[in-house]
Design a protein around this motif. Structure first.
Motif, mmCIF file in Angstrom:
data_model
loop_
_atom_site.group_PDB
_atom_site.id
_atom_site.type_symbol
_atom_site.label_atom_id
_atom_site.label_comp_id
_atom_site.label_asym_id
_atom_site.label_seq_id
_atom_site.Cartn_x
_atom_site.Cartn_y
_atom_site.Cartn_z
ATOM 1 N N ASP A 1 21.846 11.980 34.676
ATOM 2 C CA ASP A 1 22.713 12.719 35.339
ATOM 3 C C ASP A 1 23.456 12.126 36.709
ATOM 4 O OD1 ASP A 1 20.798 12.646 37.277
ATOM 5 O OD2 ASP A 1 20.488 14.809 37.252
ATOM 6 N N GLU A 2 24.191 12.856 37.153
ATOM 7 C CA GLU A 2 25.055 12.085 38.409
ATOM 8 C C GLU A 2 24.089 11.816 39.490
ATOM 9 O OE1 GLU A 2 28.932 12.740 40.958
ATOM 10 O OE2 GLU A 2 28.351 14.376 39.497
ATOM 11 N N LYS A 3 23.335 12.609 39.670
ATOM 12 C CA LYS A 3 22.230 12.620 41.051
ATOM 13 C C LYS A 3 21.582 11.609 40.981
ATOM 14 C CE LYS A 3 19.144 15.323 43.985
ATOM 15 N NZ LYS A 3 18.295 16.557 43.965
ATOM 16 N N THR A 4 21.245 11.090 39.776
ATOM 17 C CA THR A 4 19.980 10.034 39.961
ATOM 18 C C THR A 4 20.830 8.673 39.288
ATOM 19 O OG1 THR A 4 19.187 10.680 37.639
ATOM 20 C CG2 THR A 4 17.996 11.658 39.512
ATOM 21 N N SER A 5 22.011 8.785 39.039
ATOM 22 C CA SER A 5 22.444 7.289 38.751
ATOM 23 C C SER A 5 23.314 6.861 40.010
ATOM 24 C CB SER A 5 23.827 7.783 37.697
ATOM 25 O OG SER A 5 23.421 8.368 36.562
ATOM 26 N N PRO B 1 27.416 6.999 31.948
ATOM 27 C CA PRO B 1 26.715 8.370 31.381
ATOM 28 C C PRO B 1 28.094 9.461 31.584
ATOM 29 C CG PRO B 1 25.861 7.717 33.384
ATOM 30 C CD PRO B 1 26.488 6.514 32.980
ATOM 31 N N MET B 2 28.720 9.608 32.887
ATOM 32 C CA MET B 2 29.743 10.468 32.908
ATOM 33 C C MET B 2 30.715 10.397 31.659
ATOM 34 S SD MET B 2 32.668 10.817 35.599
ATOM 35 C CE MET B 2 33.773 9.476 35.344
ATOM 36 N N VAL B 3 31.630 9.348 31.502
ATOM 37 C CA VAL B 3 32.298 9.264 30.260
ATOM 38 C C VAL B 3 31.705 9.708 28.978
ATOM 39 C CG1 VAL B 3 33.854 7.802 29.124
ATOM 40 C CG2 VAL B 3 33.558 7.242 31.447
ATOM 41 N N ALA B 4 30.502 9.680 28.656
ATOM 42 C CA ALA B 4 29.864 9.968 27.544
ATOM 43 C C ALA B 4 29.825 11.395 27.651
ATOM 44 C CB ALA B 4 28.547 9.192 27.443
ATOM 45 N N ALA C 1 29.704 13.068 24.060
ATOM 46 C CA ALA C 1 28.643 12.144 23.159
ATOM 47 C C ALA C 1 27.264 12.628 23.636
ATOM 48 C CB ALA C 1 28.769 11.010 23.543
ATOM 49 N N VAL C 2 27.095 13.548 24.455
ATOM 50 C CA VAL C 2 25.638 13.690 25.186
ATOM 51 C C VAL C 2 25.149 14.975 24.494
ATOM 52 C CG1 VAL C 2 24.333 13.973 27.313
ATOM 53 C CG2 VAL C 2 25.828 12.164 27.108
ATOM 54 N N ASP C 3 23.821 15.003 24.039
ATOM 55 C CA ASP C 3 23.225 16.280 23.798
ATOM 56 C C ASP C 3 22.715 16.767 24.906
ATOM 57 O OD1 ASP C 3 23.708 16.745 20.771
ATOM 58 O OD2 ASP C 3 22.467 15.024 20.564
ATOM 59 N N LYS C 4 22.021 15.941 25.694
ATOM 60 C CA LYS C 4 21.435 16.602 26.965
ATOM 61 C C LYS C 4 21.585 15.658 27.987
ATOM 62 C CE LYS C 4 17.717 19.390 26.595
ATOM 63 N NZ LYS C 4 16.491 19.919 26.402
ATOM 64 N N GLN C 5 21.865 16.145 29.203
ATOM 65 C CA GLN C 5 22.012 15.223 30.262
ATOM 66 C C GLN C 5 20.681 15.862 31.405
ATOM 67 O OE1 GLN C 5 25.333 16.050 33.465
ATOM 68 N NE2 GLN C 5 25.862 13.929 32.398
ATOM 69 N N LEU C 6 19.975 14.542 31.657
ATOM 70 C CA LEU C 6 18.872 14.689 32.348
ATOM 71 C C LEU C 6 18.817 13.899 33.701
ATOM 72 C CD1 LEU C 6 16.292 15.085 29.441
ATOM 73 C CD2 LEU C 6 16.982 16.811 31.115
ATOM 74 N N PRO C 7 17.973 14.197 34.706
ATOM 75 C CA PRO C 7 17.516 13.424 35.788
ATOM 76 C C PRO C 7 16.617 12.012 35.200
ATOM 77 C CG PRO C 7 17.049 15.626 36.457
ATOM 78 C CD PRO C 7 17.294 15.404 34.943
ATOM 79 N N LEU C 8 16.792 11.036 35.804
ATOM 80 C CA LEU C 8 16.117 9.909 35.249
ATOM 81 C C LEU C 8 14.639 10.182 34.827
ATOM 82 C CD1 LEU C 8 15.902 6.805 34.557
ATOM 83 C CD2 LEU C 8 15.480 6.412 36.935
ATOM 84 N N ASP C 9 13.766 10.799 35.747
ATOM 85 C CA ASP C 9 12.512 11.055 35.524
ATOM 86 C C ASP C 9 12.327 11.996 34.610
ATOM 87 O OD1 ASP C 9 13.515 12.988 37.348
ATOM 88 O OD2 ASP C 9 11.633 13.362 38.240
#
Length: 345
Positions: free
Chosen positions: A305-309, A315-318, A323-331
């Protein structure tokens, strides 16, 4: 006419000649303004507080206090994008772990054109770093314990991960969390030659999995992580005995070699729905189209996700192209991977 604000840069290096050279070369770029220089970390600290730079270039080897120790003291109190300038060595990974956004290797004086290449690379990375988010998502990660499920076809499953700026730490925090009996893992992290082997060795020494720099013909098997070598594209292939990788030099794809798109496209073609694709922090769009191809073939796809990138580009373009089934924080990504594989953290 709209006036674009220049990126304010502070140069920290103990060599007067090097500081003057960087300042002179940066001045040729209309998007950068050198607002100050410093010869040691103590002077740098004062200049940071006084001038409030957007980006700092930092030499690792300096008198009074080395650059890594300075980063460890600076980032918790005054987080800002730092580009480390270093000779080849493991200290670049220490610097990235301490909070640096990226690194550039010092030019080889004996090599023609080395200084120009170095300056050009550093300018590009300064511009990328100026968009980076820093300091807000350093977390401790729990260790993982595997609980197997009879329905999980680990031997025939592939986990493919791609990243660029900020990715060394993002990948590290995922890989060190995963259990030993994971399916084969393939990684493309935009990084120059030599450093990819050093990075693989670092991962190997700090996680439960076997990690190595990929070589042509290496088998992809459970418990093993292969990191694409600098200047070599890595593709997944399959024979009667199982998965393996093909590694070869080639033209840049999506601006990079190794390219995430090259890896993801091959995983889409070979592993199809027996794959998980993960796209992490990085500038640009490398990996987005490849991830979409993976999704179209039935793979499960995850985006940071944007907050943890550090840089919410790839990941934004994807995400934007579907292209992304699920967007998540890194942790949350390690847990999601294991949930999909019917494993438990």
């Amino acid at each position: 006419m709209k006036v674009t604000r220049k990126i304010k840069v502070l140069i920290v290096d103990d060599s007067l000649l090097f500081r003057e050279t960087l300042a002179r070369e940066f001045a040729k770029d209309f998007g950068i303004e050198v607002i100050g220089t410093a010869s040691d970390p103590f002077m740098a600290r004062d200049k940071i507080l006084e001038l409030k730079p957007d980006v700092v270039t930092l030499d690792v080897e300096m008198p009074k206090m080395d650059g890594i120790e300075f980063l460890k003291k600076l980032m918790p109190q005054y987080p800002l994008p730092v580009i480390v300038v270093s000779s080849v060595g493991n200290n670049v990974f220490e610097a990235l772990n301490a909070g640096a956004v990226d690194f550039v290797t010092k030019p080889d004086a004996a090599k023609k054109g080395s200084m120009n290449s170095f300056i050009n690379e550093l300018i590009v990375k300064i511009k990328i770093a100026s968009t980076a988010q820093v300091g807000q998502f350093k977390k401790d990660y729990v260790s993982a314990k595997l609980v197997t499920d009879k329905g999980t076809d680990i031997a025939n499953t592939i986990l493919a991960i791609g990243a660029s700026t900020g990715g060394t730490e993002a990948i590290y925090n995922i890989i060190k969390t995963l259990p030993r009996d994971m399916p084969g893992i393939l990684i493309v992290q935009h990084m120059p030659p030599v450093f990819t082997k050093m990075y693989a060795d670092r991962l190997n020494n700090s996680c439960k999995l076997e990690v190595k720099e990929a070589a042509d013909g290496d088998l992809v098997k459970p418990g093993r992580v292969l990191v694409a070598a600098g200047d070599f594209h890595m593709r997944l292939a399959k024979s009667a005995s199982g998965y393996f990788v093909k590694c070869a030099r080639g033209e840049k794809v999506s601006g990079h070699c190794p390219s995430v798109d090259v890896l993801f496209d091959s995983v889409a073609e070979v592993a199809k729905n027996k794959a998980i694709g993960v796209i992490l922090t990085g500038m640009g769009s490398d990996g987005a189209k490849g991830l979409l191809n993976m999704k179209k073939q039935g793979a499960y796809t995850i985006g940071q996700d944007e907050k943890t990138s550090v840089v919410y580009g790839m990941p934004m373009v994807a995400y934007n192209i579907g292209a992304v089934d699920k967007q998540l924080p890194l942790d949350k990504i390690p847990q999601e991977i294991c949930d999909h594989l019917a494993l438990e953290l």
